[in-house]
Design an enzyme around this catalytic site. Structure first.
Site, PDB file in Angstrom:
ATOM      1  N   LYS A 155     -12.690  16.988  12.699  1.00  0.00           N
ATOM      2  CA  LYS A 155     -13.507  16.886  13.912  1.00  0.00           C
ATOM      3  C   LYS A 155     -13.737  18.274  14.476  1.00  0.00           C
ATOM      4  O   LYS A 155     -12.851  18.870  15.059  1.00  0.00           O
ATOM      5  CB  LYS A 155     -12.823  15.993  14.943  1.00  0.00           C
ATOM      6  N   THR A 174       0.872  -1.184   0.000  1.00  0.00           N
ATOM      7  CA  THR A 174       0.000   0.000   0.000  1.00  0.00           C
ATOM      8  C   THR A 174       0.900   1.221   0.000  1.00  0.00           C
ATOM      9  O   THR A 174       2.025   1.165   0.493  1.00  0.00           O
ATOM     10  CB  THR A 174      -0.903   0.044   1.246  1.00  0.00           C
ATOM     11  N   TRP A 233     -18.167  15.009  13.242  1.00  0.00           N
ATOM     12  CA  TRP A 233     -17.371  14.779  12.033  1.00  0.00           C
ATOM     13  C   TRP A 233     -17.884  15.583  10.838  1.00  0.00           C
ATOM     14  O   TRP A 233     -19.077  15.580  10.544  1.00  0.00           O
ATOM     15  CB  TRP A 233     -17.410  13.295  11.647  1.00  0.00           C
ATOM     16  N   GLU A 241      -5.875  -3.976   0.081  1.00  0.00           N
ATOM     17  CA  GLU A 241      -6.147  -5.068   1.025  1.00  0.00           C
ATOM     18  C   GLU A 241      -7.396  -5.864   0.664  1.00  0.00           C
ATOM     19  O   GLU A 241      -7.645  -6.922   1.245  1.00  0.00           O
ATOM     20  CB  GLU A 241      -6.345  -4.490   2.435  1.00  0.00           C
TER      21      GLU A 241
HETATM   22  P1  ADP Z   1      -3.488   3.769  -1.205  1.00  0.00           P
HETATM   23  O1  ADP Z   1      -3.898   4.372   0.101  1.00  0.00           O
HETATM   24  O2  ADP Z   1      -2.234   3.026  -1.227  1.00  0.00           O
HETATM   25  O3  ADP Z   1      -3.790   4.621  -2.395  1.00  0.00           O
HETATM   26  P2  ADP Z   1      -5.474   1.984  -2.076  1.00  0.00           P
HETATM   27  O4  ADP Z   1      -5.270   2.242  -3.494  1.00  0.00           O
HETATM   28  O5  ADP Z   1      -5.606   0.624  -1.576  1.00  0.00           O
HETATM   29  O6  ADP Z   1      -4.349   2.524  -1.274  1.00  0.00           O
HETATM   30  O7  ADP Z   1      -6.626   2.939  -1.591  1.00  0.00           O
HETATM   31  C1  ADP Z   1      -7.668   2.529  -0.798  1.00  0.00           C
HETATM   32  C2  ADP Z   1      -8.436   3.703  -0.302  1.00  0.00           C
HETATM   33  O8  ADP Z   1      -8.836   4.571  -1.364  1.00  0.00           O
HETATM   34  C3  ADP Z   1      -9.721   3.330   0.354  1.00  0.00           C
HETATM   35  O9  ADP Z   1      -9.537   2.891   1.673  1.00  0.00           O
HETATM   36  C4  ADP Z   1     -10.521   4.617   0.269  1.00  0.00           C
HETATM   37  O10 ADP Z   1     -10.164   5.512   1.276  1.00  0.00           O
HETATM   38  C5  ADP Z   1     -10.072   5.185  -1.044  1.00  0.00           C
HETATM   39  N1  ADP Z   1     -11.056   4.877  -2.086  1.00  0.00           N
HETATM   40  C6  ADP Z   1     -11.013   3.900  -2.997  1.00  0.00           C
HETATM   41  N2  ADP Z   1     -12.087   3.937  -3.797  1.00  0.00           N
HETATM   42  C7  ADP Z   1     -12.850   4.965  -3.370  1.00  0.00           C
HETATM   43  C8  ADP Z   1     -14.112   5.521  -3.778  1.00  0.00           C
HETATM   44  N3  ADP Z   1     -14.790   5.024  -4.804  1.00  0.00           N
HETATM   45  N4  ADP Z   1     -14.581   6.571  -3.088  1.00  0.00           N
HETATM   46  C9  ADP Z   1     -13.905   7.095  -2.050  1.00  0.00           C
HETATM   47  N5  ADP Z   1     -12.719   6.617  -1.624  1.00  0.00           N
HETATM   48  C10 ADP Z   1     -12.193   5.571  -2.270  1.00  0.00           C
END
Ligand code: ADP
Length: 541
Positions: free
Chosen positions: A438, A184, A443, A329
């Site tokens: 916050k 990640t 929130w 993940e």
């Molecule tokens: P990185 O943080 O490494 O970019 P990922 O690509 O695994 O990791 O990103 C996952 C995160 O991206 C999710 O936990 C979420 O916060 C955000 N995310 C992914 N798709 C969406 C979506 N459609 N809308 C809002 N947030 C999203």
């Protein structure tokens, strides 16, 4: 009593074996880094992949050894995946957009033995080569004619596999054997490795093939703009060969004109990428008065879909938008915004509002929301809580135990996202837990503010962050990157939000920057922004 059925281990080599048997003439069409187009059938990919397996074995690579790639989407990259995974090695995709130091850190942490890469990334590899502790073999995606000069003793990929036997035994191991590794991006702390198994990848493939997920078929032509190094190209490198869909690989060129050209000439029916890519495409379409007659479906995820992108695709180009949420993940698809039955005949505005939500989990993914103490919260479409997820393609922990136990008592993984879920299972992300603002203990959703702000024609990008406030703890500051040649005022930006968010969510101030920093997967880098504005004093403070 046990069932009396065959033992057929779920290993990913079976996917390409199936493509080779059933859809051998379907193709992978790649734009090479040199610019030309190459076409490879699944039968040819099968042969190439077996040759990669034999090349790897010649270098002593076997079960559980890590083989890293720094590669654009291409048929050679696909062959590296299947070639490594087939013999039980672990294919480790590295995100080339990470900082070179981080790339070296990741390669060392993973103990990669082989590094296969596109020549675009030669400067990065040359720069970090002395810091790579375990990589012994370098291979570059090139042939004899296109091979660049280098100081690595690297081998051209085509010559590396050329003339090798296409006989190699694949998949002779248990289905829970590791097959893929992806870190990640680690916007907080060091990156963490997600270690996929053959079984989790095969099950994720089946999950994504559902009609309410991506649901492609052998007649589809799929263009994954989302890179294979970004959470497995959302599974497309596995689900396309599994169904026999043609794949169109954009290589290094992801600008609007290049993507449009592929969509048009290859008659692409399904495509997938993060919102920033679609902004570039839509600008190109509008400036040149172009249409998308072949495209049926666009999968958009990685960050929330801005309303203007949704409306442009659905209303101007008649393309079905499927908003998707997921993370490295979760393999990565967790929810998809295909319209649920009760919304099919709803008025257009309600359907669009539904599509802005992150969608529903397909069979194979379970979701729930909990409060800070871990108590389950109701699915009433209103109560927000931490989003938890469980399933056969969801991480149970990180490579080498980094981060410790990440599951709750019921085996759910904490996504770090904040969301609400309605009675039909539709999930809406309201924030990242770490980005939530916050104010007075309540929130504020930074995502909502940002999405509305970017709807203003003079705004190119916007980010809301929490700034210290003596009375409220935190109040929102809106950071705006103006659209090219535009000079929006604070009042214009705030007027855009007026009436669309609760009054107390209104940012206390608006600042303008020439560029909002983006992270390695094209998302706003809030950590950098918070650092940049850490001493900012709000006018209300
Ligand atoms: P990185 O943080 O490494 O970019 P990922 O690509 O695994 O990791 O990103 C996952 C995160 O991206 C999710 O936990 C979420 O916060 C955000 N995310 C992914 N798709 C969406 C979506 N459609 N809308 C809002 N947030 C999203």
């Amino acid at each position: 009593m046990l069932g009396i059925m065959q033992d057929w281990p779920l290993t990913v080599n079976k996917i390409l074996e199936h493509a080779n048997r059933i859809n051998p003439t379907r193709e992978i069409i790649t734009r090479r880094v040199e610019g030309n187009i190459s076409r490879t059938t699944y039968a040819e990919l099968f042969t190439m992949s077996k040759q990669v397996s034999n090349a790897l074995k010649d270098h002593g690579i076997g079960m559980s050894d890590r083989v890293a790639t720094l590669g654009w989407n291409s048929e050679r990259h696909m062959a590296s995946w299947y070639g490594a995974m087939g013999i039980g090695a672990v294919l480790h995709t590295i995100n080339p957009r990470l900082h070179p130091e981080q790339i070296a850190w990741i390669a060392n942490h993973a103990e990669d033995k082989v590094l296969i890469f596109d020549k675009t990334f030669l400067p990065i590899v040359e720069a970090i080569k002395d810091h790579l502790e375990t990589v012994k073999t370098f291979v570059i995606y090139a042939d004899a004619d296109t091979m660049p000069e280098n100081s690595l003793g690297a081998i051209p990929f085509d010559i590396w596999i050329d003339g090798r036997s296409d006989e190699c035994r694949w998949g002779d191991f248990p289905e829970d054997t590791a097959c893929g590794l992806c870190y990640t991006s680690g916007t907080t702390g060091n990156p963490k490795g997600v270690l996929y198994s053959h079984r989790s990848n095969v099950l994720h493939t089946m999950i994504t093939m559902q009609k309410d997920a991506i649901g492609m078929g052998a007649n589809d032509v799929v263009l994954p703009v989302v890179p294979m190094f970004h959470a497995n190209a959302w599974g497309l490198a596995l689900s396309c060969p599994a169904t026999g869909a043609n794949m169109v690989m954009p290589g290094a060129q992801m600008d609007g004109a290049s993507i449009y050209e592929l969509l048009d000439t290859e008659k692409v029916t399904i495509t997938a990428a993060v919102p920033t890519v679609w902004l570039m495409l839509l600008n190109h379409l509008q400036e040149n008065n172009l249409k998308l007659p072949h495209l049926n479906k666009v999968i958009i995820g990685g960050s929330a879909v801005p309303e203007k992108i949704l409306r442009a695709f659905e209303e101007d180009y008649e393309v079905d938008v499927v908003h998707a949420w997921g993370m490295t993940e979760t393999s990565p698809l967790g929810t998809l915004g295909t319209l649920p039955p009760h919304m099919l005949d709803a008025p257009i505005e309600e359907r669009l509002e539904q599509k802005l939500k992150q969608g529903r989990p397909p069979f194979g993914v379970e979701l729930k929301i909990v409060d800070d103490e871990g108590n389950d919260l109701p699915n009433d479409g209103d109560t927000t809580g931490r989003l938890m997820v469980r399933g056969a393609a969801i991480a149970a922990g990180y490579f080498k135990g980094v981060g410790g136990n990440v599951l709750d008592d019921n085996g759910f993984f904490d996504t770090g996202d904040v969301a609400h879920i309605d009675e039909y299972g539709t999930m809406t992300i309201t924030d990242r837990a770490k980005d939530v603002i916050k104010s007075g203990g309540e929130w504020i959703s930074s995502i909502d503010i940002e999405n509305i702000a970017v709807g203003h024609p003079k705004v190119a990008n916007a980010a809301a962050i929490g700034i210290y406030h003596p009375k409220w703890d935190e109040r929102p500051l809106l950071v705006v990157q103006p659209a090219q040649g535009e000079n929006p005022t604070k009042e214009e930006v705030l007027a855009q939000l007026d009436g669309k968010i609760a009054k107390w969510w209104t940012p206390d101030d608006v600042v303008f920057v020439s560029e909002i920093p983006l992270g390695a997967t094209g998302k706003i880098n809030k950590l950098a922004l918070r650092e940049q504005f850490k001493d900012y004093k709000l006018p209300t403070a």
